[in-house]
Each structure stands twice: as structure tokens, then as C-alpha cells.
Design a protein around this motif. Structure first.
Motif, mmCIF file in Angstrom:
data_model
loop_
_atom_site.group_PDB
_atom_site.id
_atom_site.type_symbol
_atom_site.label_atom_id
_atom_site.label_comp_id
_atom_site.label_asym_id
_atom_site.label_seq_id
_atom_site.Cartn_x
_atom_site.Cartn_y
_atom_site.Cartn_z
ATOM 1 N N ARG A 10 -26.612 39.459 -23.130
ATOM 2 C CA ARG A 10 -27.122 40.408 -24.127
ATOM 3 C C ARG A 10 -28.193 41.267 -23.490
ATOM 4 N N VAL A 11 -28.387 42.437 -24.069
ATOM 5 C CA VAL A 11 -29.505 43.297 -23.718
ATOM 6 C C VAL A 11 -30.231 43.563 -25.025
ATOM 7 N N GLY A 12 -31.515 43.303 -25.044
ATOM 8 C CA GLY A 12 -32.252 43.474 -26.286
ATOM 9 C C GLY A 12 -33.704 43.791 -26.042
ATOM 10 N N SER A 13 -34.503 43.484 -27.024
ATOM 11 C CA SER A 13 -35.940 43.748 -26.971
ATOM 12 C C SER A 13 -36.703 42.465 -27.263
ATOM 13 N N ILE A 14 -37.906 42.398 -26.734
ATOM 14 C CA ILE A 14 -38.799 41.273 -27.002
ATOM 15 C C ILE A 14 -40.072 41.840 -27.618
ATOM 16 N N ILE A 15 -40.461 41.285 -28.756
ATOM 17 C CA ILE A 15 -41.719 41.674 -29.369
ATOM 18 C C ILE A 15 -42.707 40.518 -29.154
ATOM 19 N N PHE A 16 -43.917 40.856 -28.772
ATOM 20 C CA PHE A 16 -44.915 39.825 -28.534
ATOM 21 C C PHE A 16 -46.280 40.328 -28.961
#
Length: 84
Positions: A10-16
Motif C-alpha cells: 500500500r501507499v498511504g499517509s501517516i498522521i502523527f
């Protein structure tokens, strides 16, 4: 160099949450199931307008507004591991 390949699942985003307690977003993060980790392409960060610098064994990434997004020390295995 050995022509080996691995699937990107998968290709996605990480929120932190940053030290400032703001929520920050890293986009175009690769998730590779075989590695059980996510990998961020420095080249893609750069192509997406982020500033990337490696100096004195420290990787720094700034967002488009030139706010520091991440500061990561190089580990003994030569990887920069960001724990989020």
C-alpha cells in the motif's frame, strides 16, 4: 545490486503528533508487509516539495511551510528510523 524485488502492499499517509502537539502528516509512505514497516522515500518527499537534509548523522525533514516535520538520528545500521 542483486536484482531482488519486493512488493509494495500500500501507499498511504501517516498522521502523527509532533512535539508541539500539532498533528502532522507524511504522505506517500510505502507499507511493505514483508518488512512489517513503512518506508518513506526521501526522493518522493523532495519531489513533493519538502526540504530534506542529512548532516552530521541527522536527517531533518521540513514541510512546505518550512516547519520542521521530523528529526531522526542515524542508527548504527546506517538507517534513519522514525518511530511514530
Amino acid at each position: 545490486g542483486d536484482a531482488s524485488a519486493i512488493d509494495i502492499n500500500r501507499v498511504g499517509s501517516i498522521i502523527f503528533k509532533a512535539k508541539t502537539r500539532e498533528h502532522r502528516l507524511l504522505i506517500d509512505v510505502y507499507y511493505i508487509l514483508a518488512l512489517r514497516n513503512s518506508i518513506i522515500s526521501i526522493g518522493q518527499l523532495y519531489e513533493n516539495g519538502l526540504r530534506v537534509e542529512i548532516k552530521d548523522d541527522v536527517l531533518r525533514i521540513w514541510d512546505r511551510d518550512r516547519r520542521l516535520l521530523a528529526r531522526v538520528n542515524r542508527e548504527s545500521n546506517r538507517l534513519f528510523v522514525l518511530h511514530v
